[in-house]
Design an enzyme around this catalytic site. Structure first.
Site, PDB file in Angstrom:
ATOM      1  N   HIS A   1      -6.982  -6.717  -1.286  1.00 38.02           N
ATOM      2  CA  HIS A   1      -5.935  -5.706  -1.107  1.00 38.02           C
ATOM      3  C   HIS A   1      -4.962  -6.040   0.018  1.00 38.02           C
ATOM      4  O   HIS A   1      -3.822  -5.604   0.003  1.00 38.02           O
ATOM      5  CB  HIS A   1      -6.602  -4.360  -0.810  1.00 38.02           C
ATOM      6  CG  HIS A   1      -5.641  -3.220  -0.681  1.00 38.02           C
ATOM      7  ND1 HIS A   1      -4.969  -2.691  -1.764  1.00 38.02           N
ATOM      8  CD2 HIS A   1      -5.231  -2.502   0.409  1.00 38.02           C
ATOM      9  CE1 HIS A   1      -4.202  -1.699  -1.357  1.00 38.02           C
ATOM     10  NE2 HIS A   1      -4.341  -1.562  -0.042  1.00 38.02           N
TER      11      HIS A   1
ATOM     12  N   ASP B   1       0.830  -1.189   0.000  1.00 37.68           N
ATOM     13  CA  ASP B   1       0.000   0.000   0.000  1.00 37.68           C
ATOM     14  C   ASP B   1       0.879   1.258   0.000  1.00 37.68           C
ATOM     15  O   ASP B   1       1.704   1.429  -0.893  1.00 37.68           O
ATOM     16  CB  ASP B   1      -0.954  -0.066   1.205  1.00 37.68           C
ATOM     17  CG  ASP B   1      -2.026   0.999   1.215  1.00 37.68           C
ATOM     18  OD1 ASP B   1      -2.997   0.861   0.452  1.00 37.68           O
ATOM     19  OD2 ASP B   1      -1.883   1.966   1.995  1.00 37.68           O
TER      20      ASP B   1
ATOM     21  N   TYR C   1      -1.198  11.707   2.324  1.00 34.78           N
ATOM     22  CA  TYR C   1      -2.057  11.914   1.162  1.00 34.78           C
ATOM     23  C   TYR C   1      -2.062  13.373   0.720  1.00 34.78           C
ATOM     24  O   TYR C   1      -2.205  13.661  -0.476  1.00 34.78           O
ATOM     25  CB  TYR C   1      -3.483  11.480   1.489  1.00 34.78           C
ATOM     26  CG  TYR C   1      -3.630   9.984   1.639  1.00 34.78           C
ATOM     27  CD1 TYR C   1      -3.886   9.182   0.532  1.00 34.78           C
ATOM     28  CD2 TYR C   1      -3.518   9.374   2.890  1.00 34.78           C
ATOM     29  CE1 TYR C   1      -4.017   7.809   0.663  1.00 34.78           C
ATOM     30  CE2 TYR C   1      -3.649   8.002   3.028  1.00 34.78           C
ATOM     31  CZ  TYR C   1      -3.903   7.221   1.909  1.00 34.78           C
ATOM     32  OH  TYR C   1      -4.017   5.864   2.038  1.00 34.78           O
TER      33      TYR C   1
END
EC number: 3.3.2.10
Length: 360
Positions: free
Chosen positions: A337, A173, A281
């Site tokens: 995921h 990730d 982010y």
């Protein structure tokens, strides 16, 4: 050529770049506002369905026992040479072989590598780090403290600070995004890479521009561009959005126990516990547009066929950037995921084969 002439020739390109970036940011924040409305409805629905939890997340006073499991290794802190920050890590198998360094994603921490720490400590020195902003590691509040460049220097300082000149980098990730960039800018420090469910940012950028469906899968990233509101929404109804992300019966981590769930929520529940992770982010689009970059580090790439957040087409896009013969990629049927936690045995089998020649 006179400097004035050079400036005049470059002016149209610079203007075009500024206009492109202005358009990009206006688009990003427009989508962010839409995402905020959607997530706001979700968060308030959770509050209405569970009114006793209230609008705020409950602070956990004690860490869950699984975070202190001695079979996973010893806890330590490393003072980074470049930044002076102190990062927390868990280490096992020192002296048993090469350094295997694990980089986690969001919303996780070092504990997401619990299966791999047990599996590989017999032949490697395994170290799972809490990246800056996570867990007991130092967590500056300023957005500018979470640029890609600074995060890569952290990884470099961890490797050198542990006394090694290179490592096997295992990442998932957000950790995967960092690992790709680290292998480009610090190739001498990476002997091999194992990347799970993550693409280089330049590949993700180009792929998403041609596959709008990938933008829809990544809608949460746009929400996280906003200040303070994402932290509030994620914490409402005692972090129900994060709980759903991690435990959903179709898209979450299978068989995640309540105690293991608390291992991830514990640090997020502390004051300011979400600011650092979300600041990652907020730096994603800072360097848009990115130039294509060649990938050359020998890499094992594992991808879940049913990954909710990333399309399979990214695997082919990543392969197109690689020096021939350096990438071994597998799309794993039926997997999602969270492969390091949902399907550790399958992941371990691929890793042992990929790394076998280093152990002979």
């Amino acid at each position: 050529m006179p400097e004035l002439v050079v400036t005049a020739l470059l002016a149209p390109s610079r203007l075009s770049l500024k206009l492109l970036r202005a358009f990009m940011w206006s688009l990003v924040f427009s989508v962010a506002l839409v995402a905020a409305a959607v997530y706001g409805c979700i968060a308030f629905t959770h509050v209405l369905c569970r009114p006793r939890r209230g609008c705020c997340g409950r602070r956990r006073s004690a860490s869950p026992a699984c975070l202190s499991d001695p079979s996973l290794g010893e806890h330590g802190f490393l003072n980074l040479k470049s930044s002076g920050l102190r990062l927390h890590y868990v280490s096992a198998g020192q002296g048993n072989g090469p350094l295997m360094l694990f980089l986690h994603g969001f919303p996780e921490n070092w504990f997401s590598w619990r299966y791999q720490l047990r599996e590989f400590q017999s032949r490697f020195h395994v170290v799972a780090v809490d990246l800056r902003g996570y867990g007991p590691s130092d967590a500056p509040r300023d957005v500018d403290c979470y640029t890609i460049d600074l995060l890569l220097v952290d990884i470099k300082d961890v490797i050198l600070g542990l006394g090694y000149s290179k490592c096997i980098l295992v990442a998932h990730d957000w950790g995967a995004l960092l690992a790709w960039h680290f292998s480009i800018y610090y190739p001498s420090l990476v002997e091999r890479m194992v990347v799970v469910s993550g693409a280089p940012m330049s590949v993700y950028q180009d792929y998403s521009l041609h596959h709008i469906s990938q933008f829809f899968r990544s809608h949460y990233m746009f929400l996280f561009q906003l200040p303070w509101l994402p932290e509030k929404l994620l914490s409402m109804s005692d972090f129900q959005i994060l709980k759903t992300t991690l435990t959903h019966h179709k898209t979450g981590i299978p068989r995640l126990t309540p105690n293991e769930l608390e291992a991830f929520l514990y640090n997020f529940s502390q004051p300011g516990g979400l600011i650092g992770p979300l600041n990652y982010y907020r730096n994603l689009f800072r360097n848009f547009p990115l130039e294509p970059q060649e990938l050359a580090t020998p890499t094992l790439l594992l991808w879940g066929e049913k990954d909710t957040y990333l399309e399979q087409g990214l695997v082919e896009a990543i392969s197109s950037r690689f020096v021939p013969g350096r990438l071994e990629a597998h799309i794993l049927p039926g997997m999602g995921h969270w492969i390091p936690q949902s399907n550790p045995q399958e992941m371990h089998q691929y890793m042992w084969v990929f790394l076998q020649d280093l152990l002979d």
